[in-house]
Design an enzyme around this catalytic site. Structure first.
Site, PDB file in Angstrom:
ATOM      1  N   ASP A   1      -8.689  -6.743  -4.342  1.00 54.00           N
ATOM      2  CA  ASP A   1      -8.318  -5.369  -3.910  1.00 54.00           C
ATOM      3  C   ASP A   1      -8.835  -4.463  -4.646  1.00 54.00           C
ATOM      4  O   ASP A   1      -8.433  -3.913  -5.840  1.00 54.00           O
ATOM      5  CB  ASP A   1      -6.751  -5.124  -3.964  1.00 54.00           C
ATOM      6  CG  ASP A   1      -6.283  -3.973  -3.344  1.00 54.00           C
ATOM      7  OD1 ASP A   1      -7.110  -2.813  -2.857  1.00 54.00           O
ATOM      8  OD2 ASP A   1      -5.098  -3.769  -3.204  1.00 54.00           O
TER       9      ASP A   1
ATOM     10  N   SER B   1       0.948  -1.392   0.095  1.00 55.72           N
ATOM     11  CA  SER B   1      -0.029   0.039  -0.053  1.00 55.72           C
ATOM     12  C   SER B   1       0.669   1.268   0.058  1.00 55.72           C
ATOM     13  O   SER B   1       1.843   1.581  -0.698  1.00 55.72           O
ATOM     14  CB  SER B   1      -0.854  -0.005   1.180  1.00 55.72           C
ATOM     15  OG  SER B   1      -1.997   1.143   1.167  1.00 55.72           O
TER      16      SER B   1
ATOM     17  N   HIS C   1      -7.992  -5.267   0.056  1.00 57.18           N
ATOM     18  CA  HIS C   1      -6.563  -4.849   0.069  1.00 57.18           C
ATOM     19  C   HIS C   1      -5.711  -5.146   1.417  1.00 57.18           C
ATOM     20  O   HIS C   1      -4.636  -5.150   1.206  1.00 57.18           O
ATOM     21  CB  HIS C   1      -6.927  -3.190   0.354  1.00 57.18           C
ATOM     22  CG  HIS C   1      -5.803  -2.308   0.344  1.00 57.18           C
ATOM     23  ND1 HIS C   1      -4.721  -2.305  -0.984  1.00 57.18           N
ATOM     24  CD2 HIS C   1      -5.069  -1.331   1.122  1.00 57.18           C
ATOM     25  CE1 HIS C   1      -3.494  -1.450  -0.498  1.00 57.18           C
ATOM     26  NE2 HIS C   1      -3.959  -0.866   0.601  1.00 57.18           N
TER      27      HIS C   1
END
Length: 372
Positions: A316, A151, A349
């Site tokens: 995601d 991320s 995610h």
């Protein structure tokens, strides 16, 4: 497979001013970090792990005072694990603006002898990488064997290859994107507005009032947490199940998903700093390496000299595989060395944090090929 056991945080103090991309200056700052494994004589086996929005330096192991305080990426670090501490020297740190010991809004501003609060400057991914380079110097590491993260951590790994192309040999960019979409910026702004409009925020100087904007921070985390999960995962884990005794047709917690989100919001608000949350989300919003290259991502990445592993996850939707493929296509266009894996995972995610066998096998296989 055994973990790494008890770990202890360390602190590095830097007295040379750090000039920030937004124009601010930090006259001095501290970085809190942890290390796992042993740095070899050539200092060629170091891997930097960069954390995501709510992460910190405690990547693996547990603290002496609390065996339950397990690092946020513990499942991937340790002897025989992908980040093998018998081979690599792993470094995790808490970024500038953080709230886990590194200099941030809750730290004392030397100019006022009060907490920085709203006066703490907005920091960017580029600023974080510049401060991390100072830490590398402090540790005597001229070049990282690899920089990796998921991320926002993946964005830092990518920025390392651009800011210091000669100081990183491999970059593992996981569940990330070359820049945020308008939808992602919108989610971040709604989360910030929840904090900024909390009556206890006091313009960011809530420390002096002896309060914390817990309601706003709680709502921000609840919103964020929805975006970290996949629809399938929420359906499987919670569905439309009602809590025992529910059915009042009121506005209290009735569904299991409501209970889960409120629990996550309360837990997060109890340990995180609202001013830090504001700055972390802004760093996400501002990240855009192609901005200064007329939105040409290939041109922006052309100066990178590292080899890349880019990993995405099918469910995601916050940073979809399409966004990872943008990076891959730009690198292929440049003739750069890049491997790409798209992992089938139900966890949205948050997949990059999970103990997914296929995902870990990909990371493990890639790192095993790194020569030290």
């Amino acid at each position: 497979m055994a973990g790494i056991g008890i770990v202890a945080a360390q602190n590095a103090h830097f007295t040379q001013p750090l000039h920030l991309k937004g124009g601010g200056v930090l006259p001095a700052f501290d970085l809190v970090y942890e290390t796992y494994g042993t740095l070899n004589a050539a200092k060629s086996n170091a891997i930097l792990v960069c954390h995501a929005l709510s992460g910190h330096h405690h990547v693996a192991g547990h603290t002496a005072d609390n065996p339950a305080n397990i690092g946020w990426w513990d499942n991937i670090v340790g002897p025989g694990r992908p980040l093998d501490t018998e081979r690599f020297f792993i470094v995790g740190l808490n970024n500038l603006g953080g709230c886990h010991g590194t200099t941030g809004p809750a730290s004392i501003n030397p100019a006022t002898a009060k907490p920085w609060g709203a006066d703490f400057p907005v920091v960017t991914v580029e600023d974080w990488v510049a401060s991390q380079a100072r830490l590398a110097d402090h540790l005597g590491i001229e070049a990282w064997a690899a920089v990796m993260g998921g991320s926002l951590g993946g964005m830092q790994a990518l920025q390392w290859t651009l800011s210091y192309p000669q100081r990183v040999r491999h970059a593992l960019v996981i569940a990330a994107a070359p820049k945020l979409s308008a939808e992602n910026i919108a989610f971040n702004d709604v989360a910030r507005q929840a904090i900024l409009t909390d009556p206890d925020f006091h313009g960011g100087h809530f420390y002096e009032h002896g309060v914390r904007p817990l309601r706003g921070l709680r709502l921000a985390r609840m919103l964020g947490h929805i975006t970290y999960l996949s629809d399938d995962q929420m359906a499987e884990k919670f569905g439309r199940r009602l809590r025992v005794g529910a059915g009042s047709y009121g506005f209290d917690v009735e569904f299991e998903i409501e209970s889960y989100l409120r629990y996550q919001g309360d837990k997060f608000a109890g340990v995180f700093d609202a001013n830090t949350y504001l700055r972390m989300t802004k760093a996400l919003d501002y990240f855009d390496p192609a901005l200064e290259f007329d939105d040409d991502l290939a041109r922006a990445l052309a100066r990178a000299r590292a080899k890349f592993l880019v990993v995405a996850f099918t469910t995601d939707w916050r940073f979809s595989p399409d966004r990872s493929r943008e990076l891959v296509h730009a690198m292929v266009h440049n003739g750069q060395s890049v491997a790409y894996a798209e992992i089938d995972s139900a966890h949205g995610h948050d997949s990059f944090l999970m103990d997914e066998p296929h995902y870990h096998a990909v990371v493990d296989g890639y790192l095993k090929r790194i020569t030290l």
